[in-house]
Scaffold this active site. Sequence first.
Site, PDB file in Angstrom:
ATOM      1  N   GLY C  42       0.806  -0.997   0.048  1.00 35.05           N
ATOM      2  CA  GLY C  42       0.368   0.285   0.185  1.00 35.05           C
ATOM      3  C   GLY C  42       1.227   0.906   0.062  1.00 35.05           C
ATOM      4  N   SER C 284     -18.314   9.240   0.884  1.00 33.71           N
ATOM      5  CA  SER C 284     -18.334  10.508   1.606  1.00 33.71           C
ATOM      6  C   SER C 284     -18.596  11.034   2.907  1.00 33.71           C
ATOM      7  CB  SER C 284     -17.591  11.571   0.788  1.00 33.71           C
ATOM      8  OG  SER C 284     -17.015  13.073   1.182  1.00 33.71           O
ATOM      9  N   ARG C 330     -18.248  12.333  13.698  1.00 31.11           N
ATOM     10  CA  ARG C 330     -17.617  10.154  13.766  1.00 31.11           C
ATOM     11  C   ARG C 330     -18.236  10.175  14.526  1.00 31.11           C
ATOM     12  NH1 ARG C 330     -12.548   8.940   9.597  1.00 31.11           N
ATOM     13  NH2 ARG C 330     -13.440  10.510   8.327  1.00 31.11           N
ATOM     14  N   GLU C 425      -0.636   1.766   8.727  1.00 30.06           N
ATOM     15  CA  GLU C 425      -1.897   1.210   9.197  1.00 30.06           C
ATOM     16  C   GLU C 425      -1.296   0.573  10.444  1.00 30.06           C
ATOM     17  OE1 GLU C 425      -5.452   0.820   7.501  1.00 30.06           O
ATOM     18  OE2 GLU C 425      -6.721   0.210   9.176  1.00 30.06           O
TER      19      GLU C 425
END
Lengths: 248, 191, 637
Positions: C42, C284, C330, C425
């Site tokens: 990635g 989104s 969120r 990550e």
Amino acid sequence: MNLNLFVWRQKRTDEKGAMERYEAKDISPEMSFLEMLDMVNEGLIKKGMEPIAFDHDCREGICGMCSQVINGIPHGPKEKTTTCQLHMRNFRDGDTIYIEPFRAKAFPVIKDLIIDRSALDRIIQAGGYISAHTGGVPDANAVLIPKEDAETAMDAAECIGCGACVAACPNGSAMLFTAAKVSHLAVLPQGKIEAARRVCVMTEEMLNEGFGNCGNHYECRAACPKGIEVKFIAKLNREYIKAQIGMK
Amino acid sequence: MRFFRDTVGRKIVIAVTGQIMAGFVILHLIGNPLNPYPVKLPDIGFLKQLSRVILLLSFIFHALFGVQVAVENRAAKPQTYVVKKRLRTNFAAENMRWSGVLTAAFIIYHLLWFSLPKAGSGYAVTAVYSGGLTALFLHLYHGIASFFQTIGCNSERTIPVVERAGKGTAVILFAGYIFIVLLSFIQETLR
Amino acid sequence: MILDGKCPSGPLHEKWDRRKQELRLVGPVNKRQYKIIVVGAGLAGASAAATLGELGCNVEAFCYQDSPRRGHSIAAQGGINAAKNYPNDGDSIFRLFYDTLKGGDFRAREANVYRLSMVSNNIIDQCVAQGVPFARDYAGYLDNRSFGGAQVSRTFYARGQTGQQLLLGAYSALMRQVRSGTVTIHPRMEMLDLVIVDGDAKGITVRDLVSGDIKCHAADAVCLCTGGYANVFHLSTNAMGSNVTAAFRAYKKGALFANPCFTQIHPTCIPVSGEHQSKLTLMSESLRNDGRVWVPKNKGDKRLPSEIPEAERDYYLERKYPGFGNLTPRDIASRAAKDVCDEGRGVGPGGYGVYLDFEDAIGRLGENTIRERYGNLFEMYERITGEDAYKRPMRIYPAPHYAMGGLWVDYNLQSNIPGLFVLGEANFSDHGANRLGASALMQGLADGYFIIPYTISDYLARTKPGVVNTGHAEFRRSIEDMNASVKKLLSINGRRTVNEFHRELGRIMWDYVGMSRSEDGLKKALSIIPGLRAEFMEDVKIPGSGMDLNQELEKAGRVADFLEFAELMAQDALHRNESCGGHFRVEHQMPDGEAKRDDENFRYVAAWEFKGINKEPGLHKEPLSFENVKPAVRSYK
């Protein structure tokens, strides 16, 4: 709904394959095509049979891993949609669906619907980059790029490298894939410096990998899940001519 | 030379030589002695010889590279699909290799027919001419527009226009030539 | 044990430069002697492999996909943050640092986050030089947009495909190195084991996913860039293949796993449409700017949304949080959606969805404006659901999205095992308990392009190159172990498929270790997971053999690891008796539903040590000290 599937099964590259018939029962129109195959596979596993092998990963239409020619069309009947985003509501109860791997000499079948697309990586390796070193680059706003050019570069750069263009092309050519990268970089001032060399080595590598020549059929454009335009192939040709006559 | 090995280089050769010959096909129709409304083309001996040489070379290069590319393309797609849908291409584009071979044979026949003592009945000749012209039509139907794409002279805006113009030109040429063939056939039969 | 992050001393803005001065270098001729393994392709993996290759090391890069261009970074939509302050709206490195630290609810290291903010600007320069077609304005300058958790516009973007374009940039740099011979790529290979020789990471064991061969690769250092573990929830926005295997196997070999309970749930995803669901698609978050969130007031109201009169609708976000309304953060929006659905007021098939309604916005602004703003999202929504969101409200539901937790690393990105570096990550380092939008891409590339090249050479300079090869007993043992575990999985030959187990695990994790966690729930999870794991090892059915391409076997290995990892995650969540960021313990909340931190007792990184299966892991703490900012209550009001 219930469906009749004919799926290409092939154990390994050097073995012969054949279409085999499967039934997909109680398929919900809300399922994606790959979820339908998941369900068929669950049934096969429970029966002690080998599930159908197919490539997939992000399942949101961006990684380019899913392939499959569905009823004669790479990524299936819905325009500008990858197999993973194709949903079963595009089919009707009782439909017969033919599922085959992407076919080209440069894409040998590994197993069932899985193919080897490393040839596309090698086209990029030949020159599909700007030779920028890490670090030591100027400020991002040091070189201004007209909005229009940035947009054109982005149009080309949207290619997900799935190989549908090759699968659709009657000549098994990777011209749209190559053209997308050549154009993306040739439009930008940073990329112009190596543009002449790039177009030559990338197209040369394309032939070396066993892809065919572009015949201007435009099947690639019709099959491309990202709608990459064939104007980029014209752009590649232009870049090639410029390279040959030494024009900047 | 690398140009003649490259995929784009050879395509350009095929496109340019093809377009030269297509140009001749247009002139040949305009100035055809059998054309009831012929346009007198300037008759300069030197130019005539030069154009013959160019046409001959075009024919040779077009055929040679055409065959080479067709062989490569076939090799690049060794296995066909059990089911394949045609999305944007057409019969003419898919059969360039065959229409090309037939057109080449037709051109040779046509040259021989005019340079050798005439043989065969009106029906047979008309049939051969109609067939040959159909092959030529199919070849041009894809070829004329394709030229612009290959030499990079195309954009999102021009692609549909060029395609329609190319196909239109092929239709007009076919109509013109078939008109002459049928006209001479009718004249001959009536005589 | 008290862990030391080995952060450099000195003022915040000098720390990284100081460290760079301290780090040892390897001369260009000697670099060629060193071999580095990079697992994952990635953003972090591709950028690290390309950069290390360019510096002259021999790099072996591995990924499970068929090409290194497909890492799941490619799916990131929104953008990448940088403190360029091009819009002149008051941004600075310090402000980006502060926002990121605060967004993470003060559970990250100051020094790391500051360094991340510092190099953020280099990343944008680098990407532009590579030809990443960022959005521009009419004068040709780079354009910025604003994103959640910030009051400035600092997000650079390339349409809705920023992750794709950044990854393709890193991939092209990687391909260039492959051509020049410094990097060898090994696609369709999955890491199964980390090999440690005399205490140092010296290689990995991989399974060739095509031939089934299990082989070893030796190197002088190993970089894991293998992404996050959100697929422990079964349904997430991650790719189908995203897994915890590489990180978890390193954990089982002694690497510490830090803050595994810190996971992020994204509020605006397309809901589950049925049992068949295989993954969730993110929409989104910007949609919440114009959409209004509601559910019917009455339980089990099956009427079409258009038939439900205004008086019978509950705009619960506007009702519960009048100050922020539909734009609540969120985690709060996610929890509120779960609450109303748990009450039985959810909409759509399965009842796990809430409406995101654009009727008012269309009435106010016109359909064209909405189309301009969100056209591509509406299109994507229609492709997946078959519904026209201009005509009827969208249905959305939260979904697991990102893992802030990961393998523990020090300031140099080195784990507690010397020679094992963890990037992106897969490590725990920069986002604390919650990650802000457009920061994941920033961290992946910062680690790969600008941090690892410096820090790894320090390790290499202290290491003799090529001291071990795959003939070493540790490698042979690893191959034997891995062959045995594959054989074991194949020999079970039970009745249930791998997917069935994954789905069941996902449900447990979602219910008890998901958005809101309670002591009882976590204890319940901890009591049922071992049973499920045992059942898996007795009743899973994997057809085929280990000696060719076998996707069920691949999945089985990953799910087996998730079944073990899930317990670690629940353990961590239970131990962290506070709420912070994405970790919400119902016992600890503010009156308005915000997470209530306990800085006195939990201002530390919890790093877990593997002690054996079915044994409690050992807890190590790395205290977090805040010298430059004062941890405040995370409030966006």
